[in-house]
Structures are given as structure tokens and as C-alpha cells.
Design a protein around this motif. Structure first.
Motif: not given
Length: 198
Positions: A74, A77-79, A81-82, A89, A92, A96, A108, A112
Motif C-alpha cells: 500500500a 502503491y500510494r507513492k 498513485a500520487d 491507483q 491501492l 482499501y 477511499q 482512487w
């Protein structure tokens, strides 16, 4: 006299040897195997390469050589996705949705999925349409469901027929005026986001 002493010494040391062997085996069994990630790939991911971050996250999620580590997946993936990486996305959002590595949070997840859908991912568009049709993570809205399912249904692929069927089902709950307004939105979206597979 020395033979009985050696014999007795062997039998006194045998239980200690067995106990030491068992303790070593238990200690080794408690150390979980680590997930093998190529150091060069990890260096690229750490430097901010979004594609490498997705690959590192995939390795953690798959548990390559070990038990999956969804919390690390997670985070990676967030890095990505951002940075606007649609695949990250979606992954992630899935985490969630399922509560893996993060607290289960459908709001959330839908956020995404929306980001990936807005980037043109048909799978995310279809999923978002379904979420709107049942009101999961978003307020139930048949018009929005119809819109997202229409975008997904316009893309050739293995799920196209399913998206068309779902769109038709949702279309029974909205007026012809609403359908016409959605078709205008879809047309405008397609013009602004041309796809090779349309």
C-alpha cells in the motif's frame, strides 16, 4: 574405568545437544523469509520512478519468496498513485476495498477508482459505475453509474459485454432525458480523451 565415564558423558550431553538443536530450529522457523526485491529496482523506486514503485508494490503484494506484505504494498502503491499512475491507483483502491494493508474504507477505494477512471482506465470506470449503482463508497446515483458504465462499455475488451449489460440495467432507472444528457457527457469526454481502442 575411563570407558564408563565417556559413556556417561555422552548420555549426559545428548539431551543438551537435542535441546540446542530444537531451539535453533524453532528460532529459524520464527524468522519469516523476506521478500526478494532487486536492489536496482528498489533504488529506482526510492528515487521516485513511478513504474518501479508499482513493481516494488507488486512484489510486496505477491509476497515473492515470502508472505505478502500488504502494508508495504500500500505504501509503494500510494507513492506511484500520487504521481498519477493509474495501475497503482487501481491496486491501492483494491487494497482499501479489501482492507489489506490499510483499514477497509470504501470511500477511499472509490476515490482512487475515480482517479484511475478519470485517466481513462476502463476497468476503473466500470468499477466506479457499479459502485454508484449500489451506493458503495459513494452516494447511490444511477445517472453517474450510467455515465461511468457508458465510458467503460465503449472500450473493446474482455469485460465490454458485462459493462454494456450493467449499463442497460442501470439505464432502466433513469429517464430518456437523463440518458441523453449522459450521452452528451460521454461524447465530450471521448473527444477530450481519445483512445486507440474506441
Amino acid at each position: 574405568m575411563s570407558q564408563p565415564c565417556n559413556f556417561r558423558l555422552k548420555y549426559l550431553l545428548l539431551p543438551a545437544f537435542v535441546a540446542l538443536t530444537l531451539m535453533t530450529a524453532v528460532a529459524l522457523a520464527q524468522v519469516p523469509p523476506t521478500i526478494a526485491i532487486d536492489p536496482a529496482l528498489l533504488a529506482k523506486a526510492t528515487a521516485g520512478d513511478a513504474a518501479a514503485q508499482v513493481q516494488v508494490a507488486d512484489a510486496y503484494a505477491a509476497g515473492t519468496g515470502a508472505k505478502p506484505d500488504y502494508k508495504q504494498a500500500a505504501a509503494w502503491y500510494r507513492k506511484a498513485a500520487d504521481q498519477g499512475k493509474a495501475a497503482a491507483q487501481i491496486h491501492l483502491a483494491d487494497l482499501y476495498r479489501d482492507g489489506r494493508g490499510v483499514a477497509r474504507d470504501m470511500a477511499q477505494a472509490s476515490d482512487w477508482y475515480r482517479k484511475a477512471a478519470e485517466l481513462g482506465d476502463a476497468g476503473a470506470q466500470g468499477t466506479l459505475g457499479l459502485l454508484y449503482s449500489v451506493g458503495m463508497g459513494v452516494a447511490r446515483d444511477d445517472v453517474e453509474a450510467y455515465y461511468w458504465l457508458s465510458l467503460a462499455a465503449a472500450v473493446k475488451g474482455p469485460n465490454q459485454a458485462r459493462y454494456i449489460t450493467n449499463r442497460q440495467s442501470v439505464g432502466e432507472h433513469i429517464t430518456t432525458e437523463q440518458q441523453a444528457a449522459v450521452e452528451e457527457r460521454v461524447s465530450a469526454w471521448k473527444t477530450a480523451h481519445p483512445r486507440a481502442d474506441q
